[in-house]
Design a protein around this motif. Structure first.
Motif, PDB file in Angstrom:
ATOM      1  N   SER A 145       1.385   4.152  -2.919  1.00 17.23           N
ATOM      2  CA  SER A 145       1.025   5.540  -2.613  1.00 17.23           C
ATOM      3  C   SER A 145       2.055   6.532  -3.134  1.00 17.23           C
ATOM      4  N   TRP A 146       3.293   6.095  -3.325  1.00 19.46           N
ATOM      5  CA  TRP A 146       4.305   7.007  -3.879  1.00 19.46           C
ATOM      6  C   TRP A 146       4.673   6.665  -5.319  1.00 19.46           C
ATOM      7  N   ASP A 147       4.684   5.374  -5.638  1.00 19.63           N
ATOM      8  CA  ASP A 147       5.066   5.011  -7.004  1.00 19.63           C
ATOM      9  C   ASP A 147       4.015   5.440  -8.024  1.00 19.63           C
ATOM     10  N   ALA A 166      14.039  -0.206   0.239  1.00 19.43           N
ATOM     11  CA  ALA A 166      13.701  -1.059   1.392  1.00 19.43           C
ATOM     12  C   ALA A 166      12.553  -0.406   2.144  1.00 19.43           C
ATOM     13  N   SER A 167      11.953  -1.197   3.030  1.00 15.43           N
ATOM     14  CA  SER A 167      10.896  -0.658   3.896  1.00 15.43           C
ATOM     15  C   SER A 167      11.399  -0.610   5.332  1.00 15.43           C
ATOM     16  N   VAL A 168      10.967   0.409   6.044  1.00 13.13           N
ATOM     17  CA  VAL A 168      11.329   0.518   7.460  1.00 13.13           C
ATOM     18  C   VAL A 168      10.777  -0.675   8.245  1.00 13.13           C
ATOM     19  N   LEU A 169       9.761  -1.331   7.694  1.00 14.28           N
ATOM     20  CA  LEU A 169       9.124  -2.419   8.450  1.00 14.28           C
ATOM     21  C   LEU A 169       9.920  -3.710   8.409  1.00 14.28           C
ATOM     22  N   PHE A 199      17.521   4.815   2.470  1.00 19.07           N
ATOM     23  CA  PHE A 199      16.604   3.919   1.754  1.00 19.07           C
ATOM     24  C   PHE A 199      15.190   4.474   1.741  1.00 19.07           C
ATOM     25  N   ASP A 200      14.445   3.997   0.764  1.00 17.02           N
ATOM     26  CA  ASP A 200      13.056   4.427   0.580  1.00 17.02           C
ATOM     27  C   ASP A 200      12.300   3.269  -0.031  1.00 17.02           C
ATOM     28  N   ILE A 201      10.994   3.242   0.202  1.00 15.97           N
ATOM     29  CA  ILE A 201      10.201   2.124  -0.318  1.00 15.97           C
ATOM     30  C   ILE A 201       9.907   2.300  -1.806  1.00 15.97           C
ATOM     31  N   SER A 202      10.009   3.516  -2.309  1.00 14.83           N
ATOM     32  CA  SER A 202       9.626   3.780  -3.703  1.00 14.83           C
ATOM     33  C   SER A 202      10.830   3.662  -4.636  1.00 14.83           C
ATOM     34  N   TRP A 203      10.719   2.780  -5.621  1.00  8.16           N
ATOM     35  CA  TRP A 203      11.852   2.581  -6.540  1.00  8.16           C
ATOM     36  C   TRP A 203      12.108   3.839  -7.355  1.00  8.16           C
ATOM     37  N   LYS A 204      11.040   4.613  -7.610  1.00  4.81           N
ATOM     38  CA  LYS A 204      11.235   5.841  -8.401  1.00  4.81           C
ATOM     39  C   LYS A 204      12.074   6.844  -7.614  1.00  4.81           C
ATOM     40  N   ASN A 205      11.807   6.949  -6.325  1.00  7.44           N
ATOM     41  CA  ASN A 205      12.620   7.829  -5.488  1.00  7.44           C
ATOM     42  C   ASN A 205      14.079   7.374  -5.491  1.00  7.44           C
ATOM     43  N   ILE A 206      14.280   6.078  -5.377  1.00  9.41           N
ATOM     44  CA  ILE A 206      15.666   5.568  -5.305  1.00  9.41           C
ATOM     45  C   ILE A 206      16.384   5.787  -6.638  1.00  9.41           C
ATOM     46  N   LEU A 266      14.916  10.401  10.112  1.00  7.96           N
ATOM     47  CA  LEU A 266      13.881  10.382   9.075  1.00  7.96           C
ATOM     48  C   LEU A 266      13.029  11.640   9.170  1.00  7.96           C
ATOM     49  N   HIS A 267      12.493  12.016   8.022  1.00  4.09           N
ATOM     50  CA  HIS A 267      11.580  13.163   7.942  1.00  4.09           C
ATOM     51  C   HIS A 267      10.247  12.695   7.376  1.00  4.09           C
ATOM     52  N   ASP A 268       9.190  12.919   8.145  1.00  4.48           N
ATOM     53  CA  ASP A 268       7.825  12.858   7.622  1.00  4.48           C
ATOM     54  C   ASP A 268       7.418  11.514   7.040  1.00  4.48           C
ATOM     55  N   LEU A 269       7.700  10.461   7.775  1.00  6.58           N
ATOM     56  CA  LEU A 269       7.209   9.140   7.391  1.00  6.58           C
ATOM     57  C   LEU A 269       6.181   8.618   8.400  1.00  6.58           C
ATOM     58  N   LEU A 270       6.436   8.825   9.691  1.00  7.79           N
ATOM     59  CA  LEU A 270       5.701   8.056  10.704  1.00  7.79           C
ATOM     60  C   LEU A 270       4.192   8.285  10.652  1.00  7.79           C
ATOM     61  N   ILE A 328      16.126   7.047   6.708  1.00 14.16           N
ATOM     62  CA  ILE A 328      14.993   6.197   6.326  1.00 14.16           C
ATOM     63  C   ILE A 328      13.955   7.082   5.629  1.00 14.16           C
ATOM     64  N   ALA A 329      13.346   6.548   4.571  1.00 12.26           N
ATOM     65  CA  ALA A 329      12.389   7.329   3.768  1.00 12.26           C
ATOM     66  C   ALA A 329      13.099   8.554   3.187  1.00 12.26           C
ATOM     67  N   CYS A 330      14.201   8.284   2.512  1.00 11.65           N
ATOM     68  CA  CYS A 330      15.070   9.372   2.032  1.00 11.65           C
ATOM     69  C   CYS A 330      14.507  10.073   0.803  1.00 11.65           C
ATOM     70  N   ARG A 333       0.835  -1.212   0.000  1.00 12.28           N
ATOM     71  CA  ARG A 333       0.000   0.000   0.000  1.00 12.28           C
ATOM     72  C   ARG A 333       0.862   1.251   0.000  1.00 12.28           C
ATOM     73  N   LEU A 334       1.920   1.246   0.837  1.00  8.94           N
ATOM     74  CA  LEU A 334       2.784   2.430   0.919  1.00  8.94           C
ATOM     75  C   LEU A 334       3.530   2.650  -0.398  1.00  8.94           C
ATOM     76  N   LYS A 335       4.021   1.556  -0.944  1.00  7.54           N
ATOM     77  CA  LYS A 335       4.751   1.631  -2.222  1.00  7.54           C
ATOM     78  C   LYS A 335       3.855   2.256  -3.300  1.00  7.54           C
ATOM     79  N   TYR A 394       8.863  17.650  -5.370  1.00  5.96           N
ATOM     80  CA  TYR A 394       7.689  18.156  -4.650  1.00  5.96           C
ATOM     81  C   TYR A 394       7.963  18.456  -3.174  1.00  5.96           C
ATOM     82  N   LEU A 395       9.055  17.914  -2.623  1.00  8.46           N
ATOM     83  CA  LEU A 395       9.340  18.195  -1.208  1.00  8.46           C
ATOM     84  C   LEU A 395      10.628  18.996  -1.035  1.00  8.46           C
ATOM     85  N   ALA A 396      10.952  19.798  -2.041  1.00 12.02           N
ATOM     86  CA  ALA A 396      12.223  20.531  -1.957  1.00 12.02           C
ATOM     87  C   ALA A 396      12.053  21.992  -2.322  1.00 12.02           C
TER      88      ALA A 396
HETATM   89  C1  LIG Z   1       6.292  12.515   2.916  1.00 12.49           C
HETATM   90  S1  LIG Z   1       7.544  11.693   2.046  1.00 12.49           S
HETATM   91  C2  LIG Z   1       9.019  12.304   2.821  1.00 12.49           C
HETATM   92  C3  LIG Z   1      10.237  12.109   1.965  1.00 12.49           C
HETATM   93  C4  LIG Z   1      11.516  12.684   2.552  1.00 12.49           C
HETATM   94  N1  LIG Z   1      11.804  12.121   3.838  1.00 12.49           N
HETATM   95  C5  LIG Z   1      11.407  14.184   2.659  1.00 12.49           C
HETATM   96  O1  LIG Z   1      11.076  14.673   3.747  1.00 12.49           O
HETATM   97  O2  LIG Z   1      11.600  14.853   1.657  1.00 12.49           O
HETATM   98  C6  LIG Z   1       7.436  10.057   2.692  1.00 12.49           C
HETATM   99  C7  LIG Z   1       8.461   9.123   2.086  1.00 12.49           C
HETATM  100  O3  LIG Z   1       8.395   7.895   2.768  1.00 12.49           O
HETATM  101  C8  LIG Z   1       8.592   6.847   1.841  1.00 12.49           C
HETATM  102  N2  LIG Z   1       8.036   5.653   2.459  1.00 12.49           N
HETATM  103  C9  LIG Z   1       6.739   5.333   2.659  1.00 12.49           C
HETATM  104  N3  LIG Z   1       6.635   4.180   3.325  1.00 12.49           N
HETATM  105  C10 LIG Z   1       7.889   3.755   3.582  1.00 12.49           C
HETATM  106  C11 LIG Z   1       8.415   2.617   4.233  1.00 12.49           C
HETATM  107  N4  LIG Z   1       7.625   1.671   4.766  1.00 12.49           N
HETATM  108  N5  LIG Z   1       9.751   2.481   4.321  1.00 12.49           N
HETATM  109  C12 LIG Z   1      10.564   3.415   3.771  1.00 12.49           C
HETATM  110  N6  LIG Z   1      10.119   4.499   3.117  1.00 12.49           N
HETATM  111  C13 LIG Z   1       8.787   4.680   3.026  1.00 12.49           C
HETATM  112  C14 LIG Z   1       7.888   7.346   0.602  1.00 12.49           C
HETATM  113  O4  LIG Z   1       8.291   6.687  -0.570  1.00 12.49           O
HETATM  114  C15 LIG Z   1       8.259   8.824   0.613  1.00 12.49           C
HETATM  115  O5  LIG Z   1       9.450   9.041  -0.066  1.00 12.49           O
END
Ligand SMILES: C[S@@+](CC[C@H](N)C(=O)[O-])C[C@H]1O[C@@H](n2cnc3c(N)ncnc32)[C@H](O)[C@@H]1O
Length: 348
Positions: A16-18, A215-218, A193-200, A232-236, A168-170, A12-14, A28-30
Motif C-alpha cells: 500500500s505504500w511501496d 520493520a513492521s509494528v506487528l 522504523f517503517d514497513i516501506s523500504w522506500k520510506n526508509i 507514532l502518527h497515523d498508523l493505527l 513507529i511508522a516513521c 498488504r501494508l507494504k 506528501y505528509l509534510a
Molecule cells: C499515513 S502514513 C504516516 C507516516 C508518518 N507517521 C507521518 O505521519 O508522516 C502511514 C505510515 O505507516 C507505515 N506503515 C504501514 N504499516 C506499517 C506497519 N505494519 N509497521 C510499520 N509501519 C507501517 C507506512 O509505510 C507509512 O509510512
C-alpha cells in the motif's frame, strides 16, 4: 494473530505504500496542515518529549507553539484557497473588520505587534514577505521556522537525563527532521522504523547516521522495554481489527515507560468502524474501544481529543484536526510485573 496472518497483513501494508514513488513518499505528509512545524499532533509529540526531558519547565512556550500552529494553519488554508495576502493583512491590522477571521488569529496578530510580545511577528512576516524564486510558497518560510529557531535557542546547552525514543511508522523521517531542526534530537537517542523500504531509504538519505530501519509494528522483533518512549502518527487506523490489537500489544511490550499514539480519525463511537480500502484500511477508530484495548495491556490510558484541546485553549478548531485524537499510555508497574510473570511461566 497467527504468523501467516501477520505475514499477509504485512505484505498488504507494504504494497500500500511501496506502490508510490520515493519522491511522493518523501513529501506528501509534510506540507500544509500536515507540515510538522504547524500540525497540532506533531507539536504535541515535541511538547511531550520536552516535558519528559524538562518537566513543566516550558509550559508557556508549548502553549504559544500550539497557538502558532492553529494561527499558521488557518492562514495557510486561507491563502491556499485563494485569499489575498494583502487583504488578510489589511483585515488583521485593523483596516477592515471582516467577520471571517477567528478570534484566536485576530488576537494573536494584535499581540504579536505589541512591544511586550517576546516573539517575532510571524503573522505579518508570513503574509508580507515572499522567498525569491519560490512562487509555490504559500507562507513565508522563515515565519514557519519561528518556533524551530525559538526552541533551538532555548534547548541549546541544556542537560537532561538520557531518553531513548522509537518512532513507529516513521515514514520518510519528517517528524525526525522537525526534532532535529527544533534542537530536540540532540537530547534524545532516536530510532525509527517503517514497513516501506522506500520510506526508509528516503529517511536514511535525508538523515545519514540516524538509526532508521525497515520493520513492521506487528513483528519488529525488538526486545521488551526496548526504549523509554514509543510514538507514532497515523498508523493505527490503517490496520485490520486483528492487526490493531496485535500492534497495541507490541507497542506496549516495546515501550518501557510510555507510548504516544496519534490517530488521524477517531471519535466517540462505541465500536471501531472498519473500512477496508484496497489492500489496507481507513478505519474510524472508537476512542473508548482503543482505550480499552490499551488498558488491557495494563497501561494507564489518557485520550486527548485534539478538537477539545484546541477548543479549550483557543476556542477554535480547524477542519484538519477535527477527528484527531492522541492516546497517552503509561506502563504501570503492575503491567510490567504481569508480563514478567507470564514470561517466567512460559520458561518453566
Ligand atoms: C499515513 S502514513 C504516516 C507516516 C508518518 N507517521 C507521518 O505521519 O508522516 C502511514 C505510515 O505507516 C507505515 N506503515 C504501514 N504499516 C506499517 C506497519 N505494519 N509497521 C510499520 N509501519 C507501517 C507506512 O509505510 C507509512 O509510512
Amino acid at each position: 494473530m497467527k504468523a501467516t496472518a501477520i505475514a499477509l497483513e504485512n505484505a498488504r501494508l507494504k504494497a500500500s505504500w511501496d506502490c508510490f514513488s520515493a519522491g511522493h513518499l518523501a513529501v506528501y505528509l509534510a506540507a500544509g496542515a500536515e507540515d510538522q512545524r504547524i500540525n497540532a499532533c506533531s507539536i504535541l509529540t515535541r511538547a511531550l518529549l520536552i516535558d519528559t526531558l524538562w518537566p513543566r519547565r516550558f509550559d508557556a512556550l508549548i502553549e504559544e507553539e500550539l497557538r502558532f500552529g492553529v494561527v499558521m494553519t488557518w492562514l495557510f488554508e486561507q491563502v491556499r484557497a485563494g485569499a489575498s495576502r494583502m487583504a488578510l493583512l489589511d483585515e488583521l491590522h485593523g483596516g477592515r473588520r471582516g467577520a471571517r477571521v477567528p478570534a484566536v488569529v485576530r488576537q494573536a496578530a494584535a499581540w504579536l505587534r505589541t512591544d511586550a510580545c517576546p516573539l517575532p511577528d510571524y503573522v505579518t512576516d508570513a503574509l508580507l514577505f515572499r522567498t525569491a524564486d519560490r512562487p509555490e510558497e504559500v507562507l513565508f518560510e522563515p515565519a514557519l521556522n519561528t518556533f524551530a529557531q525559538r526552541w533551538s535557542a532555548q534547548l541549546a546547552g541544556l542537560q537532561a537525563a538520557p531518553l531513548t525514543v522509537l518512532e513507529i511508522a516513521c515514514g520518510s523521517g519528517n517528524e525526525y527532521l522537525a526534532l532535529r531542526d527544533f534542537g530536540l534530537a540532540a537530547h534524545l537517542t532516536y530510532a525509527g522504523f517503517d514497513i516501506s523500504w522506500k520510506n526508509i531509504e528516503n529517511a536514511r538519505c535525508a538523515h545519514p547516521g540516524v538509526n532508521f530501519f525497515e520493520a513492521s509494528v506487528l513483528n519488529s522483533g525488538l526486545p521488551d522495554n526496548a526504549c523509554d518512549v514509543v510514538f507514532l502518527h497515523d498508523l493505527l487506523g490503517h490496520l485490520s481489527p486483528e492487526a490493531l490489537e496485535r500492534a497495541l500489544q507490541e507497542i506496549m511490550r516495546i515501550a518501557r515507560k510510555e507510548a504516544w499514539l496519534h490517530c488521524f480519525n477517531a471519535a466517540d463511537i462505541p465500536r471501531h468502524q472498519i473500512r477496508p480500502v484496497g489492500l489496507y484500511h481507513r478505519n474510524r477508530l472508537s476512542i473508548a474501544q482503543l482505550a480499552a484495548s490499551l488498558s488491557q495491556t495494563g497501561a494507564a490510558v489518557e485520550a486527548i481529543p485534539i478538537p477539545a484541546l484546541l477548543r479549550r485553549k483557543f476556542h477554535f478548531v480547524q477542519p484538519y484536526s477535527a477527528s484527531a485524537v492522541t492516546f497517552i499510555a503509561r506502563k504501570t508497574a503492575s503491567a510490567s510485573r504481569r508480563r514478567q510473570r507470564r514470561r517466567n511461566a512460559r520458561s518453566l
